[in-house]
Design an enzyme around this catalytic site. Structure first.
Site, PDB file in Angstrom:
ATOM      1  N   GLY A  43       0.810  -1.204   0.000  1.00  0.00           N
ATOM      2  CA  GLY A  43       0.000   0.000   0.000  1.00  0.00           C
ATOM      3  C   GLY A  43       0.847   1.259   0.000  1.00  0.00           C
ATOM      4  O   GLY A  43       0.652   2.171  -0.809  1.00  0.00           O
ATOM      5  N   ASN A  45       3.936   1.569  -0.865  1.00  0.00           N
ATOM      6  CA  ASN A  45       4.691   1.659  -2.119  1.00  0.00           C
ATOM      7  C   ASN A  45       3.844   2.260  -3.234  1.00  0.00           C
ATOM      8  O   ASN A  45       4.302   3.137  -3.983  1.00  0.00           O
ATOM      9  CB  ASN A  45       5.159   0.268  -2.552  1.00  0.00           C
ATOM     10  CG  ASN A  45       6.316  -0.255  -1.729  1.00  0.00           C
ATOM     11  OD1 ASN A  45       6.907   0.466  -0.940  1.00  0.00           O
ATOM     12  ND2 ASN A  45       6.627  -1.526  -1.910  1.00  0.00           N
ATOM     13  N   ASN A 190      -0.038 -11.066 -11.502  1.00  0.00           N
ATOM     14  CA  ASN A 190       1.122 -11.596 -12.208  1.00  0.00           C
ATOM     15  C   ASN A 190       0.856 -13.066 -12.553  1.00  0.00           C
ATOM     16  O   ASN A 190      -0.242 -13.592 -12.305  1.00  0.00           O
ATOM     17  CB  ASN A 190       2.402 -11.416 -11.392  1.00  0.00           C
ATOM     18  CG  ASN A 190       2.386 -12.163 -10.057  1.00  0.00           C
ATOM     19  OD1 ASN A 190       1.590 -13.092  -9.855  1.00  0.00           O
ATOM     20  ND2 ASN A 190       3.253 -11.773  -9.145  1.00  0.00           N
ATOM     21  N   LEU A 228       3.706  -9.234 -16.856  1.00  0.00           N
ATOM     22  CA  LEU A 228       4.549 -10.289 -17.424  1.00  0.00           C
ATOM     23  C   LEU A 228       6.035  -9.980 -17.266  1.00  0.00           C
ATOM     24  O   LEU A 228       6.853 -10.399 -18.075  1.00  0.00           O
ATOM     25  CB  LEU A 228       4.202 -10.468 -18.909  1.00  0.00           C
ATOM     26  CG  LEU A 228       2.743 -10.822 -19.206  1.00  0.00           C
ATOM     27  CD1 LEU A 228       2.459 -10.717 -20.693  1.00  0.00           C
ATOM     28  CD2 LEU A 228       2.413 -12.218 -18.685  1.00  0.00           C
ATOM     29  N   GLY A 232       6.405  -7.145 -20.303  1.00  0.00           N
ATOM     30  CA  GLY A 232       5.389  -6.095 -20.330  1.00  0.00           C
ATOM     31  C   GLY A 232       4.133  -6.497 -19.582  1.00  0.00           C
ATOM     32  O   GLY A 232       4.201  -7.066 -18.490  1.00  0.00           O
ATOM     33  N   ASP A 259       4.406  -2.902  -7.426  1.00  0.00           N
ATOM     34  CA  ASP A 259       3.669  -1.834  -6.747  1.00  0.00           C
ATOM     35  C   ASP A 259       3.773  -0.527  -7.525  1.00  0.00           C
ATOM     36  O   ASP A 259       2.805   0.236  -7.619  1.00  0.00           O
ATOM     37  CB  ASP A 259       4.208  -1.637  -5.336  1.00  0.00           C
ATOM     38  CG  ASP A 259       4.116  -2.897  -4.497  1.00  0.00           C
ATOM     39  OD1 ASP A 259       3.168  -3.680  -4.713  1.00  0.00           O
ATOM     40  OD2 ASP A 259       4.992  -3.106  -3.641  1.00  0.00           O
ATOM     41  N   ALA A 289      11.591   1.291 -12.471  1.00  0.00           N
ATOM     42  CA  ALA A 289      11.766   0.950 -11.061  1.00  0.00           C
ATOM     43  C   ALA A 289      12.763  -0.181 -10.839  1.00  0.00           C
ATOM     44  O   ALA A 289      13.424  -0.228  -9.796  1.00  0.00           O
ATOM     45  CB  ALA A 289      10.421   0.589 -10.439  1.00  0.00           C
ATOM     46  N   ARG A 292      16.982   0.367 -10.286  1.00  0.00           N
ATOM     47  CA  ARG A 292      17.635   0.858  -9.072  1.00  0.00           C
ATOM     48  C   ARG A 292      17.258  -0.040  -7.903  1.00  0.00           C
ATOM     49  O   ARG A 292      16.226  -0.708  -7.924  1.00  0.00           O
ATOM     50  CB  ARG A 292      17.214   2.297  -8.771  1.00  0.00           C
ATOM     51  CG  ARG A 292      17.721   3.301  -9.786  1.00  0.00           C
ATOM     52  CD  ARG A 292      17.459   4.728  -9.352  1.00  0.00           C
ATOM     53  NE  ARG A 292      16.050   5.057  -9.421  1.00  0.00           N
ATOM     54  CZ  ARG A 292      15.574   6.155 -10.011  1.00  0.00           C
ATOM     55  NH1 ARG A 292      16.391   7.001 -10.592  1.00  0.00           N
ATOM     56  NH2 ARG A 292      14.284   6.398 -10.024  1.00  0.00           N
ATOM     57  N   SER A 298      13.486   3.426  -5.538  1.00  0.00           N
ATOM     58  CA  SER A 298      13.694   3.175  -6.970  1.00  0.00           C
ATOM     59  C   SER A 298      12.603   3.785  -7.841  1.00  0.00           C
ATOM     60  O   SER A 298      12.726   3.774  -9.064  1.00  0.00           O
ATOM     61  CB  SER A 298      13.742   1.664  -7.229  1.00  0.00           C
ATOM     62  OG  SER A 298      12.444   1.082  -7.114  1.00  0.00           O
TER      63      SER A 298
END
Length: 308
Positions: A43, A45, A190, A228, A232, A259, A289, A292, A298
């Site tokens: 949350g 994040n 995912n 994915l 993407g 996130d 993201a 880093r 990041s």
């Protein structure tokens, strides 16, 4: 007039991160790097990711009255998130124990702490925040009954005015009630989460994300997004299904990338983008993201996303 383009209802954790040459197997001990502590939680994040991009964002969460809780409040405020909905006390701040290998892949164990004390009553007491938001984003690091309360409140609307659009990432994955599934617009999953939710369906053993999306849509969500990784994301809303490729980047640490993606997606939906346009933007945010280390540290600015 909405005060917020995005309200995030979810977890806030301190991320305790150790780099390892390889993640340990059962019963095995491996040596790692020095411990690094980052503000995190799905949350928190998402809220920071959206705010850093320029979104008017608020967070409804619970943290402990301890140093980790103060770390999380400070990180939200420095990113520009409105923390009026962050409740303090009831249990120690949640903690995530994270190992990251040289490829950037991670393994995470979460101690819920105060996140488990974010109750349906807390949600009902925050109707002003809900009514002030165009989109509400939730995850499953808080009690499922609290997630269901968010969904029901959004579905009921406010004095004849529609409630916020609901974006749900079922992570850590768990079975979802039918009314929660039906409110998702989109359900963001995912590969692992898609397979779990379809485990009672032969499609769950398929390797085709389009089959997963079709099968998930049949369960009731208004739209579905399947992330994915480096490939993407797939966006599906019943009228069309579009694969959005990711920019090619070198992954340093994937912690928090999902996130960042979901926070960016929810924000763009909140400012009026259609699903595919929002996914195109979110894919670039997620790609930036992973370049880093850390989660919130990041997350890119809008300028960095445009440069990518």
């Amino acid at each position: 007039m909405h005060d917020y383009e995005l309200l995030v209802v979810g977890s806030a954790n301190a991320d305790l991160v150790i780099g390892v040459d390889r993640r340990p197997g059962a019963g095995e001990t491996v040596l790692g790097s020095d411990l690094v502590v980052h503000p995190g939680g799905k949350g928190a994040n998402q809220a920071v990711a959206a705010a850093r991009l320029g979104a008017r964002t608020a967070l409804l969460a619970r943290v402990g009255d301890d140093d980790y809780g103060q770390l999380l409040l400070d990180s939200q405020r420095s990113a520009g998130v409105d923390t009026v909905g962050v409740l303090v006390g009831g249990a120690p701040t949640g903690v995530a124990l994270i190992t990251v290998d040289p490829s950037g892949d991670n393994s995470i164990v979460v101690s819920q702490g105060a996140n488990a004390r974010l109750t349906p009553g807390d949600v009902r007491a925050s109707l002003r925040l809900m009514a002030a938001a165009r989109v509400v984003s939730v995850q499953l690091e808080i009690p499922l009954e609290s997630v269901a309360e968010v969904v029901r409140t959004a579905a009921a609307g406010f004095g004849g005015r529609p409630g916020p659009r609901v974006v749900l990432n079922p992570s850590p994955v768990a079975p979802l009630p039918n009314d929660v599934l039906a409110a998702c617009d989109p359900l963001v999953v995912n590969e692992h989460e898609a397979r779990f939710l379809l485990s009672d369906d032969q499609v769950g053993s398929s390797d085709d994300p389009e089959e997963w999306a079709d099968a998930l849509l049949s369960r009731g969500p208004r739209s579905v997004v399947v992330t994915l990784g480096g490939e993407g994301a797939l966006a599906a809303d019943g009228d069309r299904m579009v694969l959005v490729p990711s920019p090619a980047v070198t992954a340093v640490d994937t912690t928090g990338a999902g996130d960042a993606f979901t926070g960016a997606l929810a924000w763009r939906l909140g400012v009026g983008d259609d699903l595919v346009t929002a996914v195109r933007f979110a894919v670039r945010v997620g790609a930036a993201a992973v370049t880093r280390a850390g989660a919130q540290a990041s997350f890119p600015s809008a300028e960095e996303v445009a440069a990518l």
